[in-house]
Scaffold this motif. Structure first.
Motif, PDB file in Angstrom:
ATOM      1  N   ARG A 157       0.326  -1.196  -0.018  1.00 48.78           N
ATOM      2  CA  ARG A 157       0.207  -0.160   0.093  1.00 48.78           C
ATOM      3  C   ARG A 157       1.146   1.445   0.265  1.00 48.78           C
ATOM      4  O   ARG A 157       0.376   2.448   0.734  1.00 48.78           O
ATOM      5  N   LEU A 158       2.065   1.143  -0.318  1.00 47.13           N
ATOM      6  CA  LEU A 158       3.224   1.983  -0.534  1.00 47.13           C
ATOM      7  C   LEU A 158       3.885   1.877  -1.448  1.00 47.13           C
ATOM      8  O   LEU A 158       4.231   1.103  -1.772  1.00 47.13           O
ATOM      9  N   PRO A 159       4.514   2.745  -2.030  1.00 49.88           N
ATOM     10  CA  PRO A 159       4.341   4.888  -1.587  1.00 49.88           C
ATOM     11  C   PRO A 159       2.483   4.759  -2.153  1.00 49.88           C
ATOM     12  O   PRO A 159       2.107   3.986  -2.858  1.00 49.88           O
ATOM     13  N   SER A 160       1.692   5.882  -1.512  1.00 52.09           N
ATOM     14  CA  SER A 160       0.267   5.768  -1.679  1.00 52.09           C
ATOM     15  C   SER A 160      -0.123   6.348  -3.401  1.00 52.09           C
ATOM     16  O   SER A 160       0.972   6.744  -4.096  1.00 52.09           O
ATOM     17  N   ASP A 161      -0.734   5.588  -3.273  1.00 53.87           N
ATOM     18  CA  ASP A 161      -1.782   5.697  -4.576  1.00 53.87           C
ATOM     19  C   ASP A 161      -2.963   7.096  -4.708  1.00 53.87           C
ATOM     20  O   ASP A 161      -4.033   6.543  -4.414  1.00 53.87           O
ATOM     21  N   ASP A 162      -2.385   7.992  -4.814  1.00 53.59           N
ATOM     22  CA  ASP A 162      -2.824   9.154  -4.230  1.00 53.59           C
ATOM     23  C   ASP A 162      -2.410  10.716  -5.202  1.00 53.59           C
ATOM     24  O   ASP A 162      -1.452  10.420  -6.060  1.00 53.59           O
ATOM     25  N   THR A 207      -0.543  12.431  -4.059  1.00 51.10           N
ATOM     26  CA  THR A 207       0.697  12.465  -3.311  1.00 51.10           C
ATOM     27  C   THR A 207       1.909  12.478  -4.381  1.00 51.10           C
ATOM     28  O   THR A 207       2.831  12.890  -4.903  1.00 51.10           O
ATOM     29  N   LYS A 247      -6.495   0.691  -0.031  1.00 48.75           N
ATOM     30  CA  LYS A 247      -5.047   0.758  -0.951  1.00 48.75           C
ATOM     31  C   LYS A 247      -4.126   1.619  -0.275  1.00 48.75           C
ATOM     32  O   LYS A 247      -2.995   1.571  -0.652  1.00 48.75           O
ATOM     33  N   ASN A 248      -4.720   2.520   0.366  1.00 44.90           N
ATOM     34  CA  ASN A 248      -3.389   3.355   0.959  1.00 44.90           C
ATOM     35  C   ASN A 248      -2.908   2.832   2.265  1.00 44.90           C
ATOM     36  O   ASN A 248      -2.737   3.629   2.379  1.00 44.90           O
ATOM     37  N   TYR A 249      -3.831   2.282   3.230  1.00 42.03           N
ATOM     38  CA  TYR A 249      -3.017   1.423   4.256  1.00 42.03           C
ATOM     39  C   TYR A 249      -4.328   2.758   5.335  1.00 42.03           C
ATOM     40  O   TYR A 249      -4.831   2.363   5.978  1.00 42.03           O
ATOM     41  N   SER A 283      -6.590   4.411   6.420  1.00 38.52           N
ATOM     42  CA  SER A 283      -8.433   4.152   6.348  1.00 38.52           C
ATOM     43  C   SER A 283      -8.956   4.356   8.169  1.00 38.52           C
ATOM     44  O   SER A 283      -8.144   2.921   8.989  1.00 38.52           O
TER      45      SER A 283
END
Length: 472
Positions: A356-361, A363, A390-392, A394
């Motif tokens: 879940r890293l690096p973030s899927d956002d 950033t 997916k980005n842990y 939460s």
């Protein structure tokens, strides 16, 4: 500045060039962006928009660099203690041997000396219930190879040749040209009983007490290669990116004699092996950082138009692998998989934080691709486009994760009675499960769970893969 002419757009962090004083000033003083510790092409100042993340990455790397020797010394002493206990039975056995002056002290380079990962899961034998022809075979073999990649040469050689009855073709410590250190390792072995016979390349993940490898993980440098998109710089450096040269298509053999770099050494070995037998294929695999290197390897093969090698690539199997590139890189790799018809199976266990890293956002803009096989804490698998949460980070997942961590601790006592003694979990692993009550995402990253899901996961998930037209 601008020395990285192999990439027109990049962000390169050099923690070794900055003091902590100047690093804090970096947050406030825009002029400091021109210092040597942050490098980017002229006219690409937008690369500094995420100044806070750059600071965190540089600060983390500086701290790790300062603590590298203490961490290594502690790790060395801790692993020696684990091996002393193991070789002498237990604590009381060690005490008795000490009184009798018969303490067994294993050599660090011997087949008796295991890494911390090896002590968490001492299994060496392949699952005898999963043989060639079983759809789970490749996954099981790759999961075991990924776990074994953390061990020294003697352990790897003994396991591959004596336990697996296969041929070890090479064991390597790889040079990182940016860090000027050996930061990862891998090995190659030959499964001649497969049809067609297979060469497997296994990359090691991040060692617990290796500060340099942790620096690679938290380095948010990136490079944008023509037609490929943005790729994680830390992983590219570990694979063999050369300072100020990038990815040269060819390299002189003598250039890697003293300082072997992963990509060129493995590519040359594969060229030789595959030329000897027209039917031999190869698989790439790895856990954690090793998984990132495994999927980046065919990307650089495609960059260099290594058509013959790519056509012989059976597949890439990764376990607990972090994201490695942006959406453009995802599109590029999807094209390569379609063009050369190789599969990419990405195994994710439950609440593992690393995939879940690096973030899927907004950033990082990093994306996963390939086929995700997600397994819950009961090792029940399903095919998904992306792992849950997916980005842990939460809020809704926090309490369930803690409850699952309690279940995983309880499961460690139940599993040996349900599935057999090969699933017995050591006291060290139970201790990790206890730590997992506070840090469930890190505890779930243990290779042991990936070995378990490759053995206990339902075969039906591999049948579904065939329905997706993915051969296994």
């Amino acid at each position: 500045m601008g020395s990285h002419n192999f990439s027109e757009n990049y962000l390169l962090l050099r923690p070794e060039e900055v003091s902590l004083w100047h690093l804090f000033g970096f947050l406030l003083n825009h002029d400091l962006a021109q210092k040597a510790f942050v490098e980017y092409p002229t006219g690409k100042e937008e690369n500094l928009q995420r100044r806070g993340l750059i600071f965190i990455s540089l600060f983390g790397q500086k701290v790790l660099q300062h603590l590298a020797k203490p961490i290594a010394c502690f790790g060395s002493a801790f692993e020696m203690w684990m091996n002393l206990l193991s070789c002498n039975g237990n604590f009381f056995g060690l005490l008795l041997h000490a009184l009798q002056n018969k303490v067994i002290v294993p050599e660090r380079t011997s087949e008796m000396f295991l890494s911390s990962v090896g002590h968490l899961d001492k299994r060496k034998q392949l699952d005898n219930k999963i043989s060639h022809g079983d759809r789970r075979y490749y996954a099981m073999l790759c999961a075991m190879a990924s776990k074994l990649s953390y061990e020294n040469r003697a352990v790897v050689e003994t396991t591959v040749q004596n336990c697996w009855k296969m041929e070890l073709l090479g064991y390597y410590n790889f040079w990182n040209d940016f860090q000027r250190k050996f930061t990862t390792q891998g090995f190659i072995f030959h499964d001649k009983t497969a049809d067609p016979d297979l060469v497997i390349v296994a990359f090691r993940g991040t060692e617990l007490f290796d500060a340099d490898a942790w620096c690679t993980d938290i380095d948010i440098s990136w490079y944008e290669l023509p037609g490929m998109g943005k790729i994680h710089g830390g992983f590219m450096k570990a694979l063999g990116l050369l300072v100020n040269q990038g990815w040269r298509k060819e390299i002189e053999p003598q250039e890697t004699d003293e300082y072997p770099v992963a990509y060129y050494i493995i590519r040359e070995k594969l060229r030789t092996l595959l030329n000897e037998n027209s039917r031999t294929k190869f698989i790439l695999t790895g856990h954690s950082l090793g998984g990132a290197l495994a999927i980046l390897f065919p990307a650089i093969l495609a960059l260099h138009e290594e058509t013959l090698l790519l056509k012989r690539l059976e597949g890439v199997y990764t376990f607990g692998q972090p994201r490695v590139g942006d959406v453009e890189f995802k599109k590029f790799m999807n094209k390569q998989m379609d063009k050369y018809d190789f599969k990419y199976l990405r195994f994710v266990y439950c609440n593992d934080i690393i995939p879940r890293l690096p973030s899927d956002d907004s950033t990082f803009l990093f994306k996963h691709f390939g086929t995700c096989l997600y397994f819950n804490s009961c090792y029940q698998g399903k095919i998904v486009e992306e792992e849950p949460h997916k980005n842990y980070i939460s809020v809704l997942a926090t309490i369930p994760r803690i409850l699952i961590a309690f279940w995983e601790l309880l499961r460690s006592f139940i599993l040996p009675y349900k599935e057999g003694q090969e699933y017995y979990e050591s006291c060290w692993l139970k201790l990790v499960r206890i730590v997992g009550l506070v840090l469930p995402g890190l505890a779930a990253h243990n290779p042991q769970d990936y070995v378990n899901l490759s053995r206990l996961g339902s075969p039906s998930i591999y049948v579904k893969l065939q329905e997706y037209s993915i051969e296994v």
